[in-house]
Design a protein around this motif. Structure first.
Motif, PDB file in Angstrom:
ATOM      1  N   LEU A 126       0.839  -1.205   0.000  1.00 12.45           N
ATOM      2  CA  LEU A 126       0.000   0.000   0.000  1.00 12.45           C
ATOM      3  C   LEU A 126       0.876   1.259   0.000  1.00 12.45           C
ATOM      4  N   GLY A 127       1.935   1.229   0.801  1.00  9.53           N
ATOM      5  CA  GLY A 127       2.851   2.375   0.801  1.00  9.53           C
ATOM      6  C   GLY A 127       3.431   2.625  -0.581  1.00  9.53           C
ATOM      7  N   MET A 128       3.740   1.551  -1.273  1.00 12.82           N
ATOM      8  CA  MET A 128       4.341   1.686  -2.606  1.00 12.82           C
ATOM      9  C   MET A 128       3.346   2.261  -3.622  1.00 12.82           C
ATOM     10  N   VAL A 129       2.109   1.745  -3.605  1.00 10.34           N
ATOM     11  CA  VAL A 129       1.151   2.236  -4.619  1.00 10.34           C
ATOM     12  C   VAL A 129       0.713   3.670  -4.321  1.00 10.34           C
ATOM     13  N   VAL A 130       0.621   4.012  -3.041  1.00 10.53           N
ATOM     14  CA  VAL A 130       0.288   5.400  -2.697  1.00 10.53           C
ATOM     15  C   VAL A 130       1.344   6.327  -3.285  1.00 10.53           C
ATOM     16  N   ARG A 131       2.614   5.985  -3.080  1.00 12.55           N
ATOM     17  CA  ARG A 131       3.688   6.867  -3.547  1.00 12.55           C
ATOM     18  C   ARG A 131       3.717   6.940  -5.075  1.00 12.55           C
ATOM     19  N   VAL A 132       3.514   5.803  -5.734  1.00 12.91           N
ATOM     20  CA  VAL A 132       3.592   5.815  -7.204  1.00 12.91           C
ATOM     21  C   VAL A 132       2.432   6.644  -7.776  1.00 12.91           C
ATOM     22  N   SER A 133       1.299   6.653  -7.095  1.00 17.60           N
ATOM     23  CA  SER A 133       0.182   7.496  -7.555  1.00 17.60           C
ATOM     24  C   SER A 133       0.445   8.967  -7.269  1.00 17.60           C
ATOM     25  N   GLN A 134       1.050   9.247  -6.126  1.00 17.17           N
ATOM     26  CA  GLN A 134       1.419  10.651  -5.852  1.00 17.17           C
ATOM     27  C   GLN A 134       2.392  11.152  -6.920  1.00 17.17           C
ATOM     28  N   MET A 135       3.296  10.292  -7.342  1.00 12.77           N
ATOM     29  CA  MET A 135       4.262  10.691  -8.384  1.00 12.77           C
ATOM     30  C   MET A 135       3.546  10.998  -9.695  1.00 12.77           C
ATOM     31  N   LEU A 136       2.461  10.264  -9.966  1.00 15.11           N
ATOM     32  CA  LEU A 136       1.686  10.553 -11.180  1.00 15.11           C
ATOM     33  C   LEU A 136       1.077  11.949 -11.086  1.00 15.11           C
ATOM     34  N   ASP A 137       0.460  12.245  -9.955  1.00 12.83           N
ATOM     35  CA  ASP A 137      -0.144  13.575  -9.784  1.00 12.83           C
ATOM     36  C   ASP A 137       0.903  14.679  -9.837  1.00 12.83           C
ATOM     37  N   ASP A 138       2.129  14.372  -9.388  1.00 10.33           N
ATOM     38  CA  ASP A 138       3.202  15.376  -9.409  1.00 10.33           C
ATOM     39  C   ASP A 138       3.910  15.446 -10.756  1.00 10.33           C
ATOM     40  N   GLY A 139       3.456  14.616 -11.723  1.00 13.52           N
ATOM     41  CA  GLY A 139       4.097  14.611 -13.043  1.00 13.52           C
ATOM     42  C   GLY A 139       5.476  13.975 -13.027  1.00 13.52           C
ATOM     43  N   LYS A 140       5.747  13.115 -12.034  1.00 15.16           N
ATOM     44  CA  LYS A 140       7.084  12.524 -11.897  1.00 15.16           C
ATOM     45  C   LYS A 140       7.110  11.019 -12.176  1.00 15.16           C
ATOM     46  N   GLN A 141       5.942  10.428 -12.419  1.00 13.36           N
ATOM     47  CA  GLN A 141       5.921   8.968 -12.568  1.00 13.36           C
ATOM     48  C   GLN A 141       6.455   8.558 -13.936  1.00 13.36           C
ATOM     49  N   ARG A 142       7.419   7.643 -13.938  1.00 11.14           N
ATOM     50  CA  ARG A 142       7.934   7.110 -15.200  1.00 11.14           C
ATOM     51  C   ARG A 142       7.559   5.627 -15.305  1.00 11.14           C
ATOM     52  N   ASP A 143       7.791   5.077 -16.523  1.00  8.77           N
ATOM     53  CA  ASP A 143       7.424   3.672 -16.770  1.00  8.77           C
ATOM     54  C   ASP A 143       7.989   2.742 -15.694  1.00  8.77           C
ATOM     55  N   GLU A 144       9.264   2.943 -15.345  1.00  8.30           N
ATOM     56  CA  GLU A 144       9.911   2.022 -14.401  1.00  8.30           C
ATOM     57  C   GLU A 144       9.296   2.111 -13.001  1.00  8.30           C
ATOM     58  N   HIS A 145       8.740   3.276 -12.663  1.00 10.70           N
ATOM     59  CA  HIS A 145       8.083   3.399 -11.350  1.00 10.70           C
ATOM     60  C   HIS A 145       6.819   2.529 -11.310  1.00 10.70           C
ATOM     61  N   ALA A 146       6.006   2.643 -12.366  1.00 17.64           N
ATOM     62  CA  ALA A 146       4.779   1.833 -12.412  1.00 17.64           C
ATOM     63  C   ALA A 146       5.130   0.347 -12.510  1.00 17.64           C
ATOM     64  N   SER A 147       6.170   0.034 -13.274  1.00 15.85           N
ATOM     65  CA  SER A 147       6.563  -1.378 -13.443  1.00 15.85           C
ATOM     66  C   SER A 147       7.014  -1.989 -12.123  1.00 15.85           C
ATOM     67  N   LEU A 148       7.804  -1.242 -11.337  1.00 16.39           N
ATOM     68  CA  LEU A 148       8.256  -1.785 -10.056  1.00 16.39           C
ATOM     69  C   LEU A 148       7.061  -2.041  -9.133  1.00 16.39           C
ATOM     70  N   ALA A 149       6.108  -1.106  -9.124  1.00 15.96           N
ATOM     71  CA  ALA A 149       4.923  -1.295  -8.275  1.00 15.96           C
ATOM     72  C   ALA A 149       4.135  -2.524  -8.706  1.00 15.96           C
ATOM     73  N   LYS A 150       3.993  -2.692 -10.016  1.00 21.62           N
ATOM     74  CA  LYS A 150       3.202  -3.829 -10.511  1.00 21.62           C
ATOM     75  C   LYS A 150       3.909  -5.149 -10.189  1.00 21.62           C
ATOM     76  N   ALA A 151       5.221  -5.207 -10.469  1.00 24.39           N
ATOM     77  CA  ALA A 151       5.961  -6.452 -10.232  1.00 24.39           C
ATOM     78  C   ALA A 151       6.005  -6.787  -8.738  1.00 24.39           C
ATOM     79  N   TYR A 152       6.248  -5.785  -7.909  1.00 23.53           N
ATOM     80  CA  TYR A 152       6.422  -6.031  -6.472  1.00 23.53           C
ATOM     81  C   TYR A 152       5.096  -6.408  -5.805  1.00 23.53           C
ATOM     82  N   THR A 153       4.062  -5.623  -6.066  1.00 21.84           N
ATOM     83  CA  THR A 153       2.808  -5.869  -5.344  1.00 21.84           C
ATOM     84  C   THR A 153       2.134  -7.170  -5.790  1.00 21.84           C
TER      85      THR A 153
END
Ligand code: FAD
Length: 398
Positions: free
Chosen positions: A310-337
């Motif tokens: 949950l901590g990981m997906v919250v942060r990756v979504s905050q990065m999207l809202d901040d315009g900072k999310q890149r492909d590798e950020h979403a990929s790490l969240a998907k693979a890990y969770t």
């Protein structure tokens, strides 16, 4: 969208660190309505539909009435909302049923997301409101029988320009919602420039056929189809005007991958909560099994995985809202969770002993459904390679 809150928002005990504090009151109010709907209208019917591998079509209207399809889009959203909130919607859906979460993920994320990312302003204005209202159901056709993980390079479906039209030939596999979708986004290689382009294909177009994939043992409620495109002719006005290469397809996938990570947390919570309740009731050796140390160990492993994810997906979504999310950020969240989800549903299943493999107790469904979430929207290997390329600077795909 409904304006009245049917139930007040209560904190999820499974949100151990209280991440929901990040949500606004309005967002919590929508989640409360959604949770009430899922508990009363969806949960009572999912095991039966899972067993029969049927999709409960009436939930399209129910979810549309709650405004769920409208929430992400500038053209349709009733209020400004955060990516954390939209992720939480996926969590709540999957907590009750991962197939329902997948249906929404295809409608909202993959199909409407393709139009939002790749469509012209006119295309967005024409299609998104009708999909947001549930009038039209969408599907997303990228994967092919001979091209799954290598879809960036391996697509064999071809789009050939013919005057003001395009003619599509090829086949697709695994396409969710496609047995009953009104439109399917078809990704095809242009015969002209070899680039991947996207097309809004009404499913009534001659030459388009979709056949249900039978006997799946995971996400049985999701209606996946094999699609054949035999000379399917669509006008240039149905080509996504701002999707010019696979890079644009990947932009859609980045957004949806993060939402699958949220759904993986929800599916884990569904299994964990069922196991926790069971452990409180089931008595062995004269006391509830929840009072045995080794059972507590399993439950604590579950809540640990859920809390870390949950901590990981919250942060990756905050990065999207901040315009900072890149492909590798979403990929790490998907693979890990999704990897943590696989462990969590196995622990939960173990807590139930024999009843862990009986559909009536819900855990078996969450357990089986975890397998599809683990593999779709990029397998663990593919998402690992995306992260690996980012951290080492070396691409290791081929
Ligand atoms: P393959 O690509 O054949 O991979 C098989 C195995 O080989 C995997 O473990 C993979 O990780 C591994 N592998 C492949 N290449 C490498 C490599 N270079 N290095 C290391 N390992 C590698 N697609 C859509 O377009 N639309 C949908 O709506 C949709 N819904 C789906 C719903 C479900 C339930 C499922 C199961 C799939 C769905 N898919 C959909 C397809 C899904 O995205 C693919 O199944 C997924 O991308 C993997 O492709 P594949 O199954 O062809 O496996």
């Amino acid at each position: 969208m409904s304006t009245s809150t049917l139930t007040s928002f209560t904190s999820l005990a499974s949100d151990f660190y209280g991440y929901e504090d990040l949500l606004t009151d309005r967002e919590k109010s929508v989640l409360a309505d959604l949770r009430h709907y899922l508990e009363t209208e969806v949960k009572p019917i999912v095991n039966d539909h899972w067993a029969r591998a049927e999709f409960p079509t009436r939930i399209v209207e129910g979810l549309a009435d709650l405004g769920i399809f409208a929430l992400p889009w500038e053209e349709t959203r009733p209020f400004e909302n955060s990516a954390v909130f939209r992720g939480w919607v996926a969590l709540e859906l999957a907590r009750v049923d991962a197939s329902v979460a997948t249906f929404v993920g295809v409608q909202n994320g993959l199909a409407m997301g393709s139009i939002s990312v790749g469509g012209s302003p006119e295309q967005r204005a024409e299609w998104l409101p009708r999909m947001a209202s549930g009038e039209l159901v969408g599907a997303f056709g990228l994967t092919e029988p001979l091209s799954g993980s290598d879809s960036a390079q391996g697509l064999r479906t071809v789009a050939t320009r013919d005057g003001d039209d395009w003619v599509l030939n090829g086949s697709k596999r695994w396409i969710g919602n496609a047995t009953f979708s009104d439109l399917t986004i078809i990704w095809a290689k242009s015969a002209e420039d070899g680039q991947v382009k996207g097309f809004i294909v009404p499913t009534s177009t001659p030459g388009y056929t979709a056949t249900k994939i039978e006997d799946k043992q995971s996400l049985r409620i999701v209606q996946n189809a094999d699609i054949v495109l035999d000379g399917v002719r669509v006008p240039e006005s149905l080509r996504l005007q701002q999707a010019n290469s696979f890079r644009d397809t990947a932009s859609v996938l980045r957004l949806t991958r993060a939402e699958v990570a949220w759904a993986a947390v929800g599916n884990s919570i569904g299994a964990y909560e069922a196991a926790l309740a069971y452990a409180g009731e089931r008595v062995q050796f004269g006391k509830p099994i929840a009072a045995h140390q080794l059972v507590q160990d399993l439950l604590v492993k579950c809540i640990g995985n859920i809390t870390a994810s949950l901590g990981m997906v919250v942060r990756v979504s905050q990065m999207l809202d901040d315009g900072k999310q890149r492909d590798e950020h979403a990929s790490l969240a998907k693979a890990y969770t999704t990897a943590r989800m696989r462990e969590t549903v196995a622990h939960a299943r173990e807590v139930l002993g024999g009843n862990g493999i009986v559909l009536d107790y819900d855990v078996a469904r969450h357990f089986a459904d975890a397998e599809a979430l683990y593999s779709y929207e990029g397998t663990r290997e593919m998402n690992t390679l995306i992260v690996g390329r980012s951290i080492t600077g070396q691409a290791a795909f081929v």
